[in-house]
Scaffold this active site. Structure first.
Site, PDB file in Angstrom:
ATOM      1  N   LYS A  49      45.526  69.337  83.448  1.00  0.00           N
ATOM      2  CA  LYS A  49      45.885  69.309  82.270  1.00  0.00           C
ATOM      3  C   LYS A  49      47.299  69.730  82.279  1.00  0.00           C
ATOM      4  CE  LYS A  49      44.547  69.037  77.972  1.00  0.00           C
ATOM      5  NZ  LYS A  49      43.303  68.249  77.396  1.00  0.00           N
TER       6      LYS A  49
HETATM    7  P1  NAD Z   1      46.264  65.943  67.350  1.00  0.00           P
HETATM    8  O1  NAD Z   1      47.417  66.655  67.606  1.00  0.00           O
HETATM    9  O2  NAD Z   1      46.123  64.377  66.898  1.00  0.00           O
HETATM   10  O3  NAD Z   1      45.438  66.645  66.020  1.00  0.00           O
HETATM   11  C1  NAD Z   1      45.128  68.034  65.977  1.00  0.00           C
HETATM   12  C2  NAD Z   1      44.842  68.317  64.344  1.00  0.00           C
HETATM   13  O4  NAD Z   1      44.290  69.495  64.297  1.00  0.00           O
HETATM   14  C3  NAD Z   1      46.365  68.122  63.562  1.00  0.00           C
HETATM   15  O5  NAD Z   1      45.868  67.421  62.394  1.00  0.00           O
HETATM   16  C4  NAD Z   1      46.493  69.615  63.373  1.00  0.00           C
HETATM   17  O6  NAD Z   1      47.439  69.667  62.090  1.00  0.00           O
HETATM   18  C5  NAD Z   1      45.258  70.245  63.168  1.00  0.00           C
HETATM   19  N1  NAD Z   1      45.185  71.787  63.245  1.00  0.00           N
HETATM   20  C6  NAD Z   1      45.948  72.413  64.268  1.00  0.00           C
HETATM   21  N2  NAD Z   1      45.766  73.537  64.058  1.00  0.00           N
HETATM   22  C7  NAD Z   1      44.546  73.571  63.282  1.00  0.00           C
HETATM   23  C8  NAD Z   1      43.725  74.768  62.722  1.00  0.00           C
HETATM   24  N3  NAD Z   1      43.861  75.843  62.757  1.00  0.00           N
HETATM   25  N4  NAD Z   1      42.939  74.583  61.569  1.00  0.00           N
HETATM   26  C9  NAD Z   1      42.819  73.391  60.986  1.00  0.00           C
HETATM   27  N5  NAD Z   1      43.465  72.163  61.652  1.00  0.00           N
HETATM   28  C10 NAD Z   1      44.257  72.593  62.636  1.00  0.00           C
HETATM   29  O7  NAD Z   1      45.363  66.344  68.271  1.00  0.00           O
HETATM   30  P2  NAD Z   1      43.813  65.623  69.079  1.00  0.00           P
HETATM   31  O8  NAD Z   1      44.381  64.668  70.032  1.00  0.00           O
HETATM   32  O9  NAD Z   1      43.071  65.059  67.618  1.00  0.00           O
HETATM   33  O10 NAD Z   1      43.058  66.984  69.414  1.00  0.00           O
HETATM   34  C11 NAD Z   1      42.198  67.498  68.879  1.00  0.00           C
HETATM   35  C12 NAD Z   1      41.282  68.307  69.905  1.00  0.00           C
HETATM   36  O11 NAD Z   1      40.679  67.391  70.494  1.00  0.00           O
HETATM   37  C13 NAD Z   1      42.126  69.167  70.926  1.00  0.00           C
HETATM   38  O12 NAD Z   1      41.213  70.261  71.315  1.00  0.00           O
HETATM   39  C14 NAD Z   1      42.019  68.238  71.843  1.00  0.00           C
HETATM   40  O13 NAD Z   1      41.923  69.057  73.299  1.00  0.00           O
HETATM   41  C15 NAD Z   1      40.577  67.768  72.026  1.00  0.00           C
HETATM   42  N6  NAD Z   1      40.675  66.270  72.564  1.00  0.00           N
HETATM   43  C16 NAD Z   1      41.558  65.186  72.536  1.00  0.00           C
HETATM   44  C17 NAD Z   1      41.230  64.060  72.917  1.00  0.00           C
HETATM   45  C18 NAD Z   1      42.268  62.685  72.664  1.00  0.00           C
HETATM   46  O14 NAD Z   1      41.790  61.767  73.016  1.00  0.00           O
HETATM   47  N7  NAD Z   1      43.087  62.825  71.822  1.00  0.00           N
HETATM   48  C19 NAD Z   1      40.289  63.827  73.990  1.00  0.00           C
HETATM   49  C20 NAD Z   1      39.174  64.643  74.204  1.00  0.00           C
HETATM   50  C21 NAD Z   1      39.557  66.229  73.261  1.00  0.00           C
END
Ligand code: NAD
Length: 426
Positions: free
Chosen positions: A116
Site C-alpha cells: 500500500k
Molecule cells: P474515493 O475517493 O473514490 O471515494 C471515497 C468516498 O468516500 C468519497 O466520496 C468521499 O467523499 C467519501 N467519504 C470520505 N469520508 C467519508 C465519511 N466520513 N463519510 C461518508 N463518506 C466519506 O475512494 P474509493 O476508491 O471509492 O475507496 C473507498 C473505500 O474502498 C476505501 O476504503 C478503499 O480503500 C476501498 N477500496 C477501493 C478500491 C478501488 O478499486 N478503488 C478497491 C478496494 C477497496
C-alpha cells in the site's frame, strides 16, 4: 501528526488498525495451528519506505509532503495495493491496508502479495498542476521500490486513473521505454483494462447477490444504503439499482441525502460530477451522516473509510446484510455486536476484492500486450468472485465461524502454506 496530539497512546493502540490486524493474525494462526513464527512474520511488514519531498506550488512556494510505500508480504507474488491521498493517513494505516491486500489477494487466489502507498495531503485543495507535480515527485521517490515484478500500485481513496497515468509515465521516463505493468487502474488509452473502473463495485454486487441467495434476500426490490459515494460506493449503488435494488440514501464527506422512494443513482452521480458533492441533489432530503447508518434497509454498503461502523453506532444499524466496499470499515467490537444481531457481513477482503482481481487482469493483459473484451473481463471476475465466496462460505459453515473469520482462515492458511513450502532464506 495532528491526530496523535489529541488522543492518548492507549486510545491510539485501541484504534490502531495495524494492531487490530495483528490480533486477527494471532487468533487465526492459533486456530489453524500454524507453526510458531509464521504469525510473527505476518504481523510485520517486509519493507517500509518513508519519503519527504518538496513540491513547487502554484504561488511558487515550496511545500514538503510525506509519503509512504509499504510492502507487507510477497510470498505469493509481487506486492499489490493502492495509493491513498488523504490528510489523515499515517504509517500504521498504510501498514494495515498493505496487510489487508496480502490477505485479499490470497482469498481470491491471485498470485500477489500485499502492499500500500499513501501521501499525506488533501487532493481536493490542490490544483491539477500541483497534483501532477506531487504525483510525479512521489512516483520518482518510490520508483526504486516499485515495478511490474516487485510491487504494482493502483488507485485508492483520493487517487484515480489520471494519477496512475502520471505514475506510469514518470516510471517509464526513468527506464527509457513504456512500462505498462508498473501500475493498474490506468486509463484505457495507455493499457488500462476494460471493466477496471467498475470492478470493485461489481465485485461487491456479485457478493451481495450470492449472500442474498444464502440468506433469502432478493436484490430485486431490496432497499440499499451506501456510505461513501466515491468510486466503490457510487458504482455499487449504480449496479445494485440495475439489479432492481432501491437505493434510499447515500453520503460523501460533505453530507448525506435520503429519498425513501429511491434515488436515481445515475442522476446523483451526474450531480456529484458537476458540483463535487451529493448534497443539493433533488428529489431528496438532507439527513445527518449518523442517521444514514441507522436507516431501516436490507443492504448497507460502507464504502468510505476505516472504522466507520464501531462500538458507538453498531447497535443502531438495522440492515440485514453489510457488504464491506471499504477496507476495514467495521471494528472488531462492532462485528461482534452485529453478529449477535444476526446481520450477515460480507467482509472487506472478499467483498471489495473485485478491484484487485481486475487489476491482476490488467497487469496480465499489459505484460502480454493482448487485451480482452469487457465481457471477458466481467465473466472472469464473476468466476473468481463466485469461487472465493463459496470457499469462504463453506469454511464459515464447516467451522461455525462468521464470514470474516472464515475469509481470514482461507487467506492466512494459503499465505502460511506458501511460506512453509518456500522455506526460510538462507
Ligand atoms: P474515493 O475517493 O473514490 O471515494 C471515497 C468516498 O468516500 C468519497 O466520496 C468521499 O467523499 C467519501 N467519504 C470520505 N469520508 C467519508 C465519511 N466520513 N463519510 C461518508 N463518506 C466519506 O475512494 P474509493 O476508491 O471509492 O475507496 C473507498 C473505500 O474502498 C476505501 O476504503 C478503499 O480503500 C476501498 N477500496 C477501493 C478500491 C478501488 O478499486 N478503488 C478497491 C478496494 C477497496
Amino acid at each position: 501528526m495532528a491526530r496523535m496530539d489529541t488522543i492518548t497512546s492507549r486510545e491510539r493502540e485501541e484504534t490502531n488498525p495495524f494492531v487490530e490486524v495483528g490480533k486477527r493474525i494471532d487468533a487465526v494462526c492459533h486456530r489453524l495451528k500454524i507453526r510458531e513464527g509464521i504469525n510473527a512474520r505476518l504481523k510485520v511488514c517486509e519493507r517500509e519506505l518513508i519519503v519527504n519531498f518538496p513540491v513547487r506550488m502554484d504561488d511558487d512556494s515550496l511545500v514538503i509532503f510525506t509519503g509512504y510505500r509499504v510492502q507487507h508480504n510477497d510470498t505469493r507474488g509481487p506486492g499489490k495495493g493502492g495509493i491513498r491521498y488523504h490528510p489523515d493517513v499515517d504509517l500504521d494505516d498504510t501498514r494495515a491496508l498493505a496487510a489487508l491486500m496480502t490477505f485479499k489477494s490470497a482469498v481470491v487466489n491471485i498470485p500477489y502479495g500485499g502492499a500500500k502507498g499513501a501521501v499525506v495531503c488533501n487532493p481536493r485543495t490542490l490544483s491539477i498542476g500541483e497534483l501532477e507535480r506531487l504525483t510525479r515527485r512521489y512516483a520518482s521517490e518510490i520508483s526504486l521500490f516499485i515495478g511490474p515484478e516487485k510491487d504494482i500500485p493502483a488507485p485508492d481513496v483520493g487517487t484515480n486513473p489520471q494519477i496512475m497515468a502520471w505514475i506510469m509515465d514518470t516510471y517509464s521516463m526513468t527506464k527509457g521505454y513504456s512500462v505498462l505493468g508498473v501500475v493498474t487502474g490506468k486509463p484505457l488509452e495507455i493499457g488500462g483494462s476494460r471493466g477496471r473502473l467498475e470492478a470493485t463495485g461489481r465485485g461487491c454486487v456479485i457478493c451481495a447477490r450470492l449472500a442474498g441467495k444464502h440468506i433469502g434476500l432478493d436484490l430485486n426490490g431490496a432497499s440499499v444504503v451506501v456510505q461513501g459515494f466515491g468510486n466503490v460506493g457510487a458504482i455499487s449503488a449504480k449496479l445494485l439499482a440495475r439489479e432492481g435494488g432501491k437505493v434510499i440514501a447515500v453520503n460523501d464527506s460533505t453530507g448525506a441525502i435520503h429519498n425513501a422512494k429511491g434515488l436515481d443513482v445515475e442522476a446523483v452521480m451526474r450531480h456529484k460530477a458537476e458540483s463535487g458533492s451529493v448534497v443539493g441533489y433533488r428529489p431528496a432530503e438532507a439527513i445527518g451522516s449518523t442517521d444514514l447508518l441507522a436507516l431501516q434497509c436490507d443492504i448497507l454498503v460502507p464504502a468510505a473509510l476505516e472504522q466507520q461502523i464501531n462500538e458507538g453506532n453498531a447497535a443502531s444499524i438495522k440492515a440485514r446484510m453489510i457488504v464491506e466496499g471499504a477496507n476495514g470499515p467495521t471494528t472488531a467490537e462492532a462485528t461482534r455486536i452485529l453478529r449477535d444481531k444476526g446481520v450477515f457481513i460480507v467482509p472487506d477482503i472478499l467483498a471489495n476484492a473485485g478491484g484487485v482481481v481486475v487489476s491482476y487482469f490488467e497487469w496480465v493483459q499489459g505484460l502480454q500486450s493482448f487485451f480482452w473484451t469487457e465481457e471477458e473481463v466481467n465473466q472472469r471476475l464473476q468466476h473468481v468472485m463466485d469461487d472465493a465466496f463459496h470457499e469462504v462460505l463453506e469454511i464459515s459453515q464447516r467451522e461455525k465461524v462468521d464470514m470474516r473469520e472464515a475469509a481470514y482462515m482461507l487467506a492466512i492458511g494459503r499465505v502460511a502454506n506458501a511460506m512453509m513450502i518456500r522455506g526460510i532464506y538462507p
